[in-house]
Every structure is written in structure tokens, then in C-alpha cells.
Design a protein around this motif. Structure first.
Motif, PDB file in Angstrom:
ATOM      1  N   ILE A 141     -25.905  80.852   9.729  1.00  0.00           N
ATOM      2  CA  ILE A 141     -25.521  81.935   9.149  1.00  0.00           C
ATOM      3  C   ILE A 141     -24.017  81.718  10.298  1.00  0.00           C
ATOM      4  CG2 ILE A 141     -27.853  82.980   9.970  1.00  0.00           C
ATOM      5  CD1 ILE A 141     -27.233  83.851  12.690  1.00  0.00           C
ATOM      6  N   ILE A 146     -19.690  77.703  21.313  1.00  0.00           N
ATOM      7  CA  ILE A 146     -20.198  77.990  22.603  1.00  0.00           C
ATOM      8  C   ILE A 146     -19.209  77.860  23.929  1.00  0.00           C
ATOM      9  CG2 ILE A 146     -22.714  77.203  22.423  1.00  0.00           C
ATOM     10  CD1 ILE A 146     -21.502  74.033  23.516  1.00  0.00           C
ATOM     11  N   ASP A 147     -17.516  78.262  23.107  1.00  0.00           N
ATOM     12  CA  ASP A 147     -16.772  78.063  23.878  1.00  0.00           C
ATOM     13  C   ASP A 147     -16.330  79.319  25.407  1.00  0.00           C
ATOM     14  OD1 ASP A 147     -15.985  80.607  21.969  1.00  0.00           O
ATOM     15  OD2 ASP A 147     -14.320  81.124  22.957  1.00  0.00           O
ATOM     16  N   GLN A 148     -17.514  79.935  25.243  1.00  0.00           N
ATOM     17  CA  GLN A 148     -18.021  81.372  26.179  1.00  0.00           C
ATOM     18  C   GLN A 148     -18.143  80.737  27.041  1.00  0.00           C
ATOM     19  OE1 GLN A 148     -15.928  84.538  26.396  1.00  0.00           O
ATOM     20  NE2 GLN A 148     -15.163  83.098  24.617  1.00  0.00           N
ATOM     21  N   ASN A 184     -18.516  88.476  22.950  1.00  0.00           N
ATOM     22  CA  ASN A 184     -19.951  89.032  24.060  1.00  0.00           C
ATOM     23  C   ASN A 184     -21.113  88.437  23.517  1.00  0.00           C
ATOM     24  OD1 ASN A 184     -22.232  91.180  23.899  1.00  0.00           O
ATOM     25  ND2 ASN A 184     -20.760  92.166  25.295  1.00  0.00           N
ATOM     26  N   THR A 187     -26.397  84.240  24.655  1.00  0.00           N
ATOM     27  CA  THR A 187     -26.779  83.130  25.787  1.00  0.00           C
ATOM     28  C   THR A 187     -25.920  82.576  26.432  1.00  0.00           C
ATOM     29  OG1 THR A 187     -26.082  82.029  23.570  1.00  0.00           O
ATOM     30  CG2 THR A 187     -28.322  82.122  23.609  1.00  0.00           C
ATOM     31  N   LEU A 392     -33.777  82.462   9.891  1.00  0.00           N
ATOM     32  CA  LEU A 392     -35.007  83.179   9.857  1.00  0.00           C
ATOM     33  C   LEU A 392     -35.425  84.635   9.952  1.00  0.00           C
ATOM     34  CD1 LEU A 392     -37.797  83.419  11.813  1.00  0.00           C
ATOM     35  CD2 LEU A 392     -36.222  83.519  14.272  1.00  0.00           C
ATOM     36  N   ARG A 393     -34.282  85.459  10.041  1.00  0.00           N
ATOM     37  CA  ARG A 393     -34.632  86.755   9.516  1.00  0.00           C
ATOM     38  C   ARG A 393     -34.381  86.405   8.242  1.00  0.00           C
ATOM     39  NH1 ARG A 393     -36.903  87.707  14.153  1.00  0.00           N
ATOM     40  NH2 ARG A 393     -35.680  87.124  15.700  1.00  0.00           N
TER      41      ARG A 393
HETATM   42  N1  EPU Z   1     -19.399  83.989  20.251  1.00  0.00           N
HETATM   43  C1  EPU Z   1     -18.382  82.871  20.403  1.00  0.00           C
HETATM   44  N2  EPU Z   1     -18.304  82.212  21.487  1.00  0.00           N
HETATM   45  C2  EPU Z   1     -19.125  81.680  22.266  1.00  0.00           C
HETATM   46  C3  EPU Z   1     -20.385  82.489  21.751  1.00  0.00           C
HETATM   47  C4  EPU Z   1     -20.622  83.272  20.822  1.00  0.00           C
HETATM   48  O1  EPU Z   1     -17.170  82.521  19.569  1.00  0.00           O
HETATM   49  O2  EPU Z   1     -19.154  81.371  23.210  1.00  0.00           O
HETATM   50  C5  EPU Z   1     -19.788  84.236  18.819  1.00  0.00           C
HETATM   51  C6  EPU Z   1     -20.354  84.084  17.504  1.00  0.00           C
HETATM   52  O3  EPU Z   1     -19.409  83.412  16.858  1.00  0.00           O
HETATM   53  C7  EPU Z   1     -21.304  85.539  17.287  1.00  0.00           C
HETATM   54  C8  EPU Z   1     -21.435  86.406  18.882  1.00  0.00           C
HETATM   55  O4  EPU Z   1     -20.195  85.813  19.773  1.00  0.00           O
HETATM   56  O5  EPU Z   1     -19.731  86.027  16.396  1.00  0.00           O
HETATM   57  C9  EPU Z   1     -22.221  86.789  19.401  1.00  0.00           C
HETATM   58  O6  EPU Z   1     -22.892  85.586  19.548  1.00  0.00           O
HETATM   59  P1  EPU Z   1     -24.019  85.144  20.554  1.00  0.00           P
HETATM   60  O7  EPU Z   1     -23.355  84.292  21.792  1.00  0.00           O
HETATM   61  O8  EPU Z   1     -24.287  86.791  21.172  1.00  0.00           O
HETATM   62  O9  EPU Z   1     -25.106  84.852  19.609  1.00  0.00           O
HETATM   63  P2  EPU Z   1     -26.150  83.438  20.463  1.00  0.00           P
HETATM   64  O10 EPU Z   1     -26.568  84.067  21.537  1.00  0.00           O
HETATM   65  O11 EPU Z   1     -26.430  82.745  19.849  1.00  0.00           O
HETATM   66  C10 EPU Z   1     -28.042  85.281  20.359  1.00  0.00           C
HETATM   67  C11 EPU Z   1     -29.506  84.797  19.879  1.00  0.00           C
HETATM   68  C12 EPU Z   1     -29.468  85.333  18.019  1.00  0.00           C
HETATM   69  C13 EPU Z   1     -29.022  86.623  17.591  1.00  0.00           C
HETATM   70  C14 EPU Z   1     -27.306  87.271  18.698  1.00  0.00           C
HETATM   71  C15 EPU Z   1     -26.662  88.304  18.337  1.00  0.00           C
HETATM   72  C16 EPU Z   1     -30.806  83.684  21.424  1.00  0.00           C
HETATM   73  C17 EPU Z   1     -31.887  82.762  21.673  1.00  0.00           C
HETATM   74  N3  EPU Z   1     -30.409  84.199  19.692  1.00  0.00           N
HETATM   75  O12 EPU Z   1     -27.538  84.054  19.517  1.00  0.00           O
HETATM   76  O13 EPU Z   1     -30.797  85.319  17.415  1.00  0.00           O
HETATM   77  O14 EPU Z   1     -28.810  86.639  16.620  1.00  0.00           O
HETATM   78  O15 EPU Z   1     -27.560  86.656  19.940  1.00  0.00           O
HETATM   79  O16 EPU Z   1     -27.348  89.005  18.873  1.00  0.00           O
HETATM   80  O17 EPU Z   1     -31.140  84.161  22.149  1.00  0.00           O
HETATM   81  C18 EPU Z   1     -32.877  84.648  15.320  1.00  0.00           C
HETATM   82  O18 EPU Z   1     -33.563  85.189  16.530  1.00  0.00           O
HETATM   83  O19 EPU Z   1     -32.761  85.029  14.529  1.00  0.00           O
HETATM   84  C19 EPU Z   1     -31.255  84.639  16.134  1.00  0.00           C
HETATM   85  C20 EPU Z   1     -30.162  83.851  15.166  1.00  0.00           C
END
Ligand code: EPU
Length: 440
Positions: A141, A146-148, A184, A187, A392-393
Motif C-alpha cells: 500500500i 519508520i523515520d518517526q 501523524n 504505530t 488485506l482491506r
Molecule cells: N509515516 C511516515 N513515517 C513514519 C511512520 C509513518 O512517513 O515513521 C507515514 C506512512 O507512510 C503513512 C502515514 O505516515 O503515509 C500514516 O502511517 P501510520 O504510521 O499511521 O501507519 P501504521 O502505523 O504503519 C497503522 C495500521 C494500518 C493503518 C494505518 C493508518 C497497525 C498495525 N497498522 O499502520 O492498518 O492503515 O495505521 O490508520 O496499526 C490494516 O489494518 O489493514 C492496516 C494497514
């Protein structure tokens, strides 16, 4: 008492051959209005960080309402590989003790199958002062850096280096700080929060994610003795503890599984009680379903969704909670594919989350994509066909499309679905859908 014998599903057995011949698929005969009630399981995206949080304390953690999902098994397996004692013999209950860890690594082969494995970074660093976690790389997707996570942990005093595709992190005792997320991230917020609960002094996390799963993790951490305030708002305040005790926690209901049933009920002209569903967790998705003509009401044991004869087209844009969940975008697009009129969908969270569109087109949907915008022109009917998805979705959205398509739809590669939906076909069949699983 925790046994040392690992249950079958998380033993270190060699992976089963996963050729196309070994895969399950779903066969759906569309056209039934869904009726009745369906129970929602524990939330995948709350369960995964909560399992990682067991790394923070000595003793036996007990987590209930644990969903039977492939991703939960993967997370449990990751902890078991590090030396944790994991017992999942009782249905819906996971007991974990992380006292005898001998390894602090999340290897590439695991992280690449489940990105949420990076959630062990914060807790391992906080309790053991070391960890080595593979960088996840891109996924179906988007790029998903994971820079944050790394910036937040560095702000708490971790020494982080990238070596041969791995994040290597070390710290003596972490130190409380104020950290502002410049993106924002769900994780990311969870990882840094789990590190902060054992740091010395006070930490303030600003621009934190508001998702209910972050609040559920904070509740689990509080049950371990952590001092956390402000979760569910943009500023989370933590006072670090010297040590924590094991948790007893029941995982929150899965709002995305619930929302998927809500969408299915709405688009099939059904009447469904989503047992365990919390309407406020749907955020903007609930309002959009109402705008499209569905009736949603919170009742004692869950929420009820009644669909009109045909939904009306509505526009929506994904955003962090309480905005329209990106995890519901594909399912609502399936609903819009058969709605009256045209809708404009904007995906702002992930850059590549339209993988379902070419497959929906095979079912007769009329959708055009331009960058992150999709224009969906509702058609009277979809037509059954064979489809498959790469996440998944997207897979869930194809199942929903199949439920309203004329004739037979086969959804292939449903191991993606099994990562995040427990027995989806059985639950839908319970609502009157004609749907069966078979091995291809
Ligand atoms: N991002 C950054 N840097 C970071 C972290 C995120 O640029 O260090 C960007 C990502 O690339 C993205 C945005 O920030 O464009 C949001 O990403 P986020 O970190 O919030 O997503 P995530 O924590 O990796 C969780 C869910 C996802 C869900 C997203 C958004 C878990 C395990 N996964 O992912 O769930 O889509 O939040 O709500 O909690 C799913 O269940 O199908 C799924 C993908």
C-alpha cells in the motif's frame, strides 16, 4: 502456569509450501440482503502493540479477547523466537511471559510479512537496552517509512544505527523528553509510548495519533502500572516508572471489522446488528454511510445498520482518526461502485492504496484513478468474476463486491484476509450470504 511447549500454530515449524495450489479462495453467489447479527472480534491493530507491550515487564501477562488472526500468530511467534513463553491454548486468551529473553532481534523474514513487528523496538529498548529490527521496506500500500519511530526513540536517548538493512538500537536508561511527531503515525506513537513508560522522568508526545487503538494500548500499559495521561488527544504525557508489572487486559473490539460489516449491510440493503461494535469508533465513516442513505444506531450490545434499496453516491477523503479511516476506503469504494451517482474518493494516508480498483473493474465497476483521486461512477449491477488482491482491506472490498454482484465471484489469495478477519466467510454466511471457502 506457563508451559514451555509451543502450540502448533506458533511452533518454529518450517513454513508450509505456499504455492498457488496450496491457497484458499472464497466462492460467493451475490444478491442476498444481509440480515441478522454478527459478533465482532478483538482488534488486530490493538492486539499487535499490546502483545509487544508484554516485553516491558516480568511475570505472566494475560490478554483476553484475542482475535484468531494470522497476524496475531506472527506477533506471538516473533516473541517466542526471542525466548518468550507463549501459551494460547485457551480460546481468545494469550498468556505471555518475557522473563527469559535470549534474543532481541526481529528478523527480515518476519518483518517483511508483517510490518507491525517493528513494534518490539520501543519495548525492547526500554527494558533491555538493545534491539535489532529489520527495516520493513515498502509494502503493497505504500513506502511506509519508520523515520518517526526512530526519531522519537532517539529523542529518548537511544543510539540508533542502520546496518545492512537492520535498525540497531542501544540505550542505557532512556530519558524523558518532549517529542513532536512531524507525521501523524499510529504505530510510531505506540512504539515511542511503549519506550517512554520505562524512561526516567516525564515524556510529552505531541501531535500523537488519536486512534482508539492507541488508547487501548495506553489502557493495557496502565494495567501494568504505567502513568499515562492524554491518550486519545494530540498530547500524551507519561511519567516513566522504574519497572512495570504484567498486564491483564481485554483487547478492544475491531472497529474496522465492524465497519466492514456495516458497509456490507448498507450496500446489500440489509439490516444487521454489529454486536460489540462501537459507533463512535467509526469516526467519519459513520457519517458518510448515513449521508449515503444508511441508518446507523448505537444499541445496547452494538450498532445496527439498515441499508436503503440503493445507496446514494458520496465523496470522501481518508484522514487520521477521527477522519475517514484509510482502512475503510476500499470497502466504501465497493459500496460506491453500486451506488446511485458518482463519487470522488481521495486517499491521503497511503500513496498506493488503490490495488483493488483494477480487480473491481473486472467485476464491472466504473472507476478512474488520477493520482490519489478515484472517481467512481456507480453502476446498477456488478457481475461475478474471479479476482484477487494484494492486501488485506483490498481483499475485504472484493468480498463485499462479490456479495452484491450478479452470479458467482471467486476471491483468490485470501491469506491476506486471514491476516485481519477471523472466519469472515462464516460470519457473512451467518448473515445469509452465500459464501464458502475452498482450497484451490
Ligand atoms: N509515516 C511516515 N513515517 C513514519 C511512520 C509513518 O512517513 O515513521 C507515514 C506512512 O507512510 C503513512 C502515514 O505516515 O503515509 C500514516 O502511517 P501510520 O504510521 O499511521 O501507519 P501504521 O502505523 O504503519 C497503522 C495500521 C494500518 C493503518 C494505518 C493508518 C497497525 C498495525 N497498522 O499502520 O492498518 O492503515 O495505521 O490508520 O496499526 C490494516 O489494518 O489493514 C492496516 C494497514
Amino acid at each position: 502456569m506457563i508451559t514451555r511447549t509451543l502450540p502448533e500454530s506458533i511452533a518454529y515449524s518450517k513454513p508450509k509450501p505456499r504455492g498457488p495450489e496450496a491457497m484458499d479462495a472464497l466462492k460467493i453467489k451475490g444478491g442476498k440482503a444481509l440480515k441478522g447479527s454478527v459478533r465482532v472480534g478483538g482488534a488486530k491493530n490493538a492486539a499487535l502493540p499490546i502483545i509487544a507491550a508484554t516485553l516491558l515487564a516480568e511475570g505472566e501477562n494475560t490478554i483476553t479477547n484475542m482475535p484468531a488472526l494470522a497476524d496475531v500468530d506472527t506477533m506471538a511467534k516473533l516473541l517466542a523466537m526471542m525466548g518468550a513463553e507463549v501459551d494460547k491454548r485457551e480460546k481468545g486468551v494469550l498468556r505471555i511471559a518475557t522473563d527469559k529473553l535470549k534474543d532481541f532481534e526481529a528478523p527480515y523474514d518476519l518483518v517483511r510479512t508483517m510490518r507491525a513487528s517493528v513494534l518490539v523496538l520501543g519495548p525492547l529498548l526500554a527494558r533491555y537496552g538493545q534491539c535489532r529490527v529489520s527495516l520493513p521496506g515498502g509494502c503493497a500500500i505504500g513506502a511506509r517509512p519508520i523515520d518517526q519511530h526512530l526519531k522519537g526513540l532517539t529523542a529518548l536517548g537511544a543510539d540508533i544505527t542502520l546496518v545492512h538493512g537492520y535498525v540497531e538500537a542501544k540505550a542505557s536508561r532512556l530519558k524523558g523528553t518532549t517529542f513532536i511527531f512531524d507525521v501523524n503515525t499510529v504505530t510510531g506513537t505506540e512504539n515511542v509510548l511503549m519506550a517512554a513508560v520505562l524512561a526516567r522522568g516525564e515524556t510529552v508526545l505531541r501531535n500523537a495519533a488519536l486512534e482508539p487503538e492507541v488508547v487501548d494500548l495506553a489502557n493495557a500499559l496502565r494495567s501494568m502500572g504505567a502513568e499515562i495521561e492524554g491518550d486519545g488527544t494530540t498530547d500524551i504525557r507519561v511519567v516513566g516508572r522504574e519497572g512495570l508489572s504484567p498486564m491483564k487486559h481485554a483487547v478492544m473490539p475491531d472497529r474496522i471489522e465492524a465497519g466492514t460489516f456495516a458497509a456490507a449491510a448498507a450496500m446489500s440493503g440489509g439490516d444487521v446488528l454489529v454486536e460489540g461494535g462501537v459507533l463512535s469508533h467509526l469516526g467519519a465513516v459513520a457519517d458518510k454511510l448515513r449521508d449515503a442513505g444508511a441508518k446507523l444506531t448505537q444499541e445496547a450490545g452494538g450498532y445496527r445498520v439498515i441499508g436503503p434499496k440503493r445507496l446514494k453516491a458520496i465523496d470522501f477523503t481518508t484522514a487520521p482518526y477521527p477522519g475517514f479511516a484509510t482502512d475503510m476506503q476500499a470497502q466504501l469504494m465497493a459500496a460506491m461502485a453500486v451506488a446511485e451517482g458518482s463519487s470522488v474518493v481521495r486517499e491521503t494516508v497511503f500513496e498506493n492504496r488503490y490495488m483493488h480498483v483494477p480487480e473491481m473493474t473486472r467485476l464491472g465497476a466504473d472507476i478512474t484513478i488520477d493520482g490519489n483521486v478515484a472517481v467512481v461512477r456507480g453502476v446498477e449491477k456488478l457481475m461475478g468474476a474471479t479476482v484477487m488482491a494484494t492486501d488485506l482491506r483490498a481483499s475485504a472490498s472484493l468480498v463485499l463486491s462479490g456479495l452484491v454482484a450478479e452470479g458467482e465471484t471467486v476471491v483468490r489469495r485470501i491469506y491476506h484476509l486471514d491476516r485481519g478477519y477471523a472466519a469472515l466467510e462464516k460470519k457473512l454466511a451467518g448473515l445469509g450470504a452465500e459464501i464458502t471457502r475452498f482450497s484451490e
